[in-house]
Design an enzyme around this catalytic site. Structure first.
Site, PDB file in Angstrom:
ATOM      1  NE  ARG A  54      36.141  43.924  45.747  1.00 16.86           N
ATOM      2  CZ  ARG A  54      35.014  44.239  46.365  1.00 16.86           C
ATOM      3  NH1 ARG A  54      33.879  43.714  45.990  1.00 16.86           N
ATOM      4  NH2 ARG A  54      35.013  45.099  47.333  1.00 16.86           N
ATOM      5  CB  THR A  55      40.084  39.207  41.376  1.00 16.87           C
ATOM      6  OG1 THR A  55      39.182  40.244  41.012  1.00 16.87           O
ATOM      7  CG2 THR A  55      40.081  38.151  40.303  1.00 16.87           C
ATOM      8  CE  LYS A  82      64.906  40.759  44.508  1.00 17.40           C
ATOM      9  NZ  LYS A  82      65.261  39.452  45.071  1.00 17.40           N
ATOM     10  NE  ARG A 104      43.074  41.518  38.160  1.00 16.63           N
ATOM     11  CZ  ARG A 104      42.031  42.119  38.731  1.00 16.63           C
ATOM     12  NH1 ARG A 104      42.206  43.151  39.518  1.00 16.63           N
ATOM     13  NH2 ARG A 104      40.841  41.660  38.532  1.00 16.63           N
ATOM     14  CG  HIS A 134      37.796  40.527  35.219  1.00 22.74           C
ATOM     15  ND1 HIS A 134      38.099  39.256  35.645  1.00 22.74           N
ATOM     16  CD2 HIS A 134      37.739  41.288  36.331  1.00 22.74           C
ATOM     17  CE1 HIS A 134      38.209  39.260  36.965  1.00 22.74           C
ATOM     18  NE2 HIS A 134      37.995  40.476  37.405  1.00 22.74           N
TER      19      HIS A 134
END
Lengths: 324, 192
Positions: A54-55, A82, A104, A134
């Site tokens: 959702r973010t 990797k 994030r 946040h």
């Protein structure tokens, strides 16, 4: 304001400006033509090291509604899996000409590192880092509270005199941390409600009250808004930390059910940052009641993120690296 | 709005070119011209461009209603913010966004844009883009209290309060009672 890293960095004036801008953005989103040409030619990179639907979608929608180009970069299936470092990822994005990086990361402080290290000249927006911050979630929560409880002509106003209770897993919640800072900056009173095991060490230094009893807060505190936090079921097992004995016991003590909903003041709103665990921290009665503004929070998230992108990207770029 | 952002706030050396009475007369004339051009005010929608276009649009609306009492003043006036459509956003510090308020729809209406100063024409270009995102008016007209020349785009006003020949370096400022302490149009020249 060059980056948005923490809700605690915002002054009251800056926070009110973001909310006012978000209100204008929200007004454009009720039109038939929702796209604005404002950020044409700008590039926004969504750099997501942690799963989030959702973010990411909210930021992507916001950037696209302002006509910015959006590049989604998720750690899974990318060079990060990797073994590429944050620095090399950032340098790559810089070479591609990112004007803003929405990040994030599972590690608290990663957005700050990205902003401070000089790897990228773009604006850095924290979309959630570890158990730290946040800020856009706090902004959209504040926007939702202001819309409902301050009135239609809220422009220029804060949340003075309002009482917001935040209930649930405060210990692991970056949403709670950001909200405590932002809501108090805006003049609201905040009460955290959680079982003692889920209250962080050092909470006494936070500008808020703490209670272990949801019923008392609902009855005596008369909160204007009740914010339920997501609780992860795995936290109850001893492997997950053994923070509470069983989901049922948590629900009995701290879940929002029909009885507690009825005990709230009549004007109070119910919020949840999502995704909800129906039956655990919030009952279906409460989640579907007309006082729940949970779906509206999602729509407001787009408007708030449009406002943040506008304020960080639209103006003259005061590039700190000028002269290098 | 072309020159509405002076570099400094010191206007002590400024010359008054329009006073309160002249502004009132100009607005009354423009109101009559709008009604005459559009054969009445039935489809007319005045959209003021923030900040000083908005009070001007409201004053014009009050005059339209005086002449044609059948008009509903709330239906003939609104505001149109053009900040997000500007072509110079990258060259200035971030601007705060004003309010867009459209009574009903603009489809099929005759939209009259109202601004205080017409200068480069870039504000009006942005306004035309903003309008096309809101709907499809039958026609768009432009009313400006002051036209100071120096157009950079093929745009002209339909209704002008006063044509004010200026040099590029001069600054023009409109003061309105709703936002300032008085009604006046000021000009500050390099030789002043």
């Amino acid at each position: 304001m060059r980056h948005l890293l923490s809700a605690g960095d915002l002054t009251r004036d800056e926070a009110v400006l973001i909310l006012d801008t978000a209100a204008q953005m929200a007004a454009t989103q009720s039109r038939e033509m929702k796209k604005l040409p404002t950020l044409r030619g700008r590039t926004v990179v969504n750099l997501f090291f942690e799963d989030s639907t959702r973010t990411r979608i909210s930021f992507e929608t916001a950037a696209k509604r302002l006509s910015a180009d959006v590049i989604n970069f998720s750690a899974k299936g990318s060079s990060v899996s990797k073994g590429e470092s944050l620095k090399d990822t950032a340098l790559t994005l810089q070479a591609m000409g990112a004007d803003a990086v929405v990040i994030r990361h599972q590690a608290s402080g990663a957005p700050h590192t990205l902003a401070a290290a000089g790897w990228t000249s773009g604006a850095v927006i924290n979309a959630g880092d570890g158990t730290h911050q946040h800020p856009t979630q706090a902004l959209l929560d504040a926007f939702t509270v202001r819309r409902h409880l301050v009135g239609t002509d809220a422009t220029g106003r804060g949340l003075d005199g309002l009482h917001v209770a935040i209930v649930g897993d405060v210990l692991h919640s970056r949403v709670a941390r950001s909200n405590v800072q932002l809501l108090t900056t805006l003049g609201a009173r905040v009460t955290l409600v959680a079982p003692p095991t889920l209250v962080p060490v050092g909470v006494s230094a936070w500008p808020c009250e703490v209670s272990y009893h949801l019923d008392e807060v609902v009855r005596d505190g008369k909160p204007d808004a009740l914010m339920m936090l997501r609780v992860q079921r795995e936290r109850m097992s001893s492997a997950g930390g053994g923070f509470f004995p069983s989901p049922l016991e948590y629900t009995r003590g701290y879940g929002l059910d029909a009885t507690r909903l009825a005990a709230l003041p009549e004007h109070a709103i119910v919020m949840h940052p999502g995704p909800m665990n129906r039956g655990l921290e919030i009952s279906a009665d409460a989640a579907d009641s007309p006082r729940a503004v949970i779906v509206e929070q999602v729509a407001n998230g787009v408007a708030v993120r449009m406002a943040v992108l506008y304020l960080l990207l639209a103006g003259e770029q005061t590039n700190e690296k000028v002269g290098q | 709005m072309g020159s509405a952002t002076p570099a400094s706030d010191d206007w002590s050396a400024a010359r008054v070119v329009l006073g309160e009475a002249e502004i009132a007369r100009a607005l009354t004339r423009i109101a009559h011209e709008i009604l005459e051009r559009n054969k009445g005010g039935d489809d007319v929608l005045l959209l003021g461009i923030p900040t000083r276009g908005v009070p001007l649009a409201h004053r014009l609306a009050a005059r339209l209603v005086e002449v044609e009492p059948t008009l509903d003043v709330r239906r003939v006036v609104g505001s149109l913010d053009i900040t997000m459509y500007r072509d110079d956003l990258h060259h200035h510090p971030t601007r705060s966004i004003g309010t867009t308020e459209i009574p009903g729809t603009i489809d099929g209406k005759v939209v009259v844009l109202v601004d205080d100063v017409l200068f480069s024409g870039r504000t009006i270009r942005a306004a035309l883009d903003a309008i096309s995102d809101l709907g499809r008016p039958r026609a768009v007209q432009l009313a400006a209290l002051v036209d100071r020349g120096h157009r950079e785009l093929p745009i002209r006003a339909d209704f002008v309060g006063k044509n004010l020949p200026t040099s590029q370096s001069e600054r023009v400022r409109v003061l309105l009672r709703e936002q300032d302490d008085r009604d006046a149009v000021l000009i500050e020249g390099d030789d002043a």
